[in-house]
Design a protein around this motif. Sequence first.
Motif, short mmCIF file in Angstrom:
data_model
loop_
_atom_site.label_atom_id
_atom_site.label_comp_id
_atom_site.label_asym_id
_atom_site.label_seq_id
_atom_site.Cartn_x
_atom_site.Cartn_y
_atom_site.Cartn_z
N GLN A 336 0.71 -1.03 0.06
CA GLN A 336 -0.04 0.06 -0.05
C GLN A 336 0.85 1.07 -0.01
O GLN A 336 0.58 2.26 -0.71
CB GLN A 336 -0.91 0.06 1.16
CG GLN A 336 -1.96 -1.21 1.12
CD GLN A 336 -2.90 -1.12 2.57
OE1 GLN A 336 -2.15 -1.24 3.70
NE2 GLN A 336 -3.99 -0.95 2.51
N GLN A 337 1.84 1.15 0.66
CA GLN A 337 2.77 2.34 0.74
C GLN A 337 3.29 2.49 -0.64
O GLN A 337 3.46 3.82 -1.09
CB GLN A 337 4.16 2.07 1.90
CG GLN A 337 5.07 3.13 1.89
CD GLN A 337 6.25 2.83 2.74
OE1 GLN A 337 6.77 1.57 2.81
NE2 GLN A 337 6.75 4.00 3.35
N ALA A 338 3.81 1.64 -1.32
CA ALA A 338 4.31 1.76 -2.76
C ALA A 338 3.16 2.18 -3.54
O ALA A 338 3.37 3.15 -4.69
CB ALA A 338 4.88 0.46 -3.05
N GLU A 339 1.88 1.58 -3.31
CA GLU A 339 1.03 2.11 -4.41
C GLU A 339 0.60 3.56 -4.06
O GLU A 339 0.35 4.50 -5.17
CB GLU A 339 -0.43 1.14 -3.95
CG GLU A 339 -1.50 1.66 -4.82
CD GLU A 339 -2.90 0.77 -4.45
OE1 GLU A 339 -3.95 1.19 -5.04
OE2 GLU A 339 -2.77 -0.17 -3.52
N PHE A 340 0.53 4.06 -2.84
CA PHE A 340 0.11 5.46 -2.54
C PHE A 340 1.31 6.52 -3.16
O PHE A 340 0.69 7.32 -3.68
CB PHE A 340 0.00 5.79 -1.25
CG PHE A 340 -1.25 5.17 -0.53
CD1 PHE A 340 -2.39 5.58 -1.24
CD2 PHE A 340 -1.19 4.59 0.69
CE1 PHE A 340 -3.75 4.95 -0.66
CE2 PHE A 340 -2.33 4.07 1.04
CZ PHE A 340 -3.76 4.18 0.68
N ARG A 341 2.61 5.99 -3.04
CA ARG A 341 3.63 6.61 -3.57
C ARG A 341 3.69 6.81 -5.05
O ARG A 341 3.82 8.02 -5.73
CB ARG A 341 4.88 6.20 -3.25
CG ARG A 341 6.15 6.73 -3.62
CD ARG A 341 6.40 8.05 -2.71
NE ARG A 341 6.93 9.12 -3.73
CZ ARG A 341 7.48 10.26 -2.94
NH1 ARG A 341 7.16 10.53 -1.68
NH2 ARG A 341 8.04 11.23 -3.79
#
Length: 402
Positions: A336-341
């Motif tokens: 999720q962190q990578a997706e939001f970024r």
Amino acid sequence: MKLNELAPEFQAAQPILADLEAAGFEAYFVGGAVRDALLQRPIHDVDIATSAYPAEVKQIFKRTIDTGIQHGTVTVMAHDVAYEVTTFRTESTYQDFRRPDKVTFVRSLKEDLKRRDFTINALAMRHDGEIIDLFDGLKDLHQGMLRAVGDPYARFHEDALRMMRAVRFQAQLAFQLEAQTKTAIAKNHRLLQKIAIERIHSEFIKLMLASNWQTGLATFIETKMSEAVPGFSGQATQLQKLTALAGHLTNECQVWGLFALTLTLNQKDTRQLLRAWKSANQVIDGTERLRQLATDLQTTDIDEAELKWALFSAGQIAVQDTLSVLKLMARITSEQQAEFRQIYDQLPLQSSKALAVNGQDLMTNGIQPGPELGRTLQRLRYAVVVGQLPNNKAALLSTIKK
């Protein structure tokens, strides 16, 4: 014990010790630089203690500054580097739990070292690397133990900020807190209320940015120091949850964002907490951006347009800080962190200034100066961010005309 090879920072300052000794005085490297050299940690400020009185120091060196001459400190300039040279001293009572009522200059190294806070900071080193250890500081250093010099109750009554320094060192060095020292902190934790919050703030942020902040924070809570600082009284149970987290914080906004989310503070309460801690306006703004974005990202029914606008409104730095804190708190996964970024990185607009039109363009096309001008610019930014309009000057001006 003797260090066979001195760090460059000590080598550069050796001539100062040599000049003091040539004039018939004692001179030593003291304090944190000696401790860090023994621990093979980076060395910062090199401090020098001497039996020479301030007036005598000034006679020996050509370039000096009266930095804190009333307390025995003279800054000596050598090759454009400043070194604090402080006379051996003893101190009287401490009515404000921070500063001595009176400082007396002495010629005895032992008298000077015994007034210091912890044994690992009460080490002295000669110019040739020989360590002077009068209070078993080397033993404590080897065992990873943080122990007050002499009577811990007396040390903390002299300077209550030393209690904060204890947990800060514990976090930075991964040391244990000696039992009597820890007990003395617990019994005197209310003395922190006598200390300016700016000084507590500085130590607390250093603690939270250290590699073992969880350990230092645990002691901060266990000894009830958390009850003596703004905003944390009665929150021990919530704060204790943070000590189980795994990971590091990299700046002050992340620190306060972590506490704001843990204590479920709203915008008003967040600002009130940070103002009570005398935080800088930039930190207050950055923390509020983090808190707001974290709230938005954890809203289950947020749609794509709202998500993009929330990320844009936060800005690049706050996006990075928010994702780091949420990952630390296990509120989002790595995926999720990578997706939001990725969503943020792919926004057609990442800065208000990147909009293809500005206020002058709008006024040229009939929008009058004032609130409506600002609202129009904001509507255009929104339309570009969420993909309703391209960030193209012609297309944006055409939209205004319509």
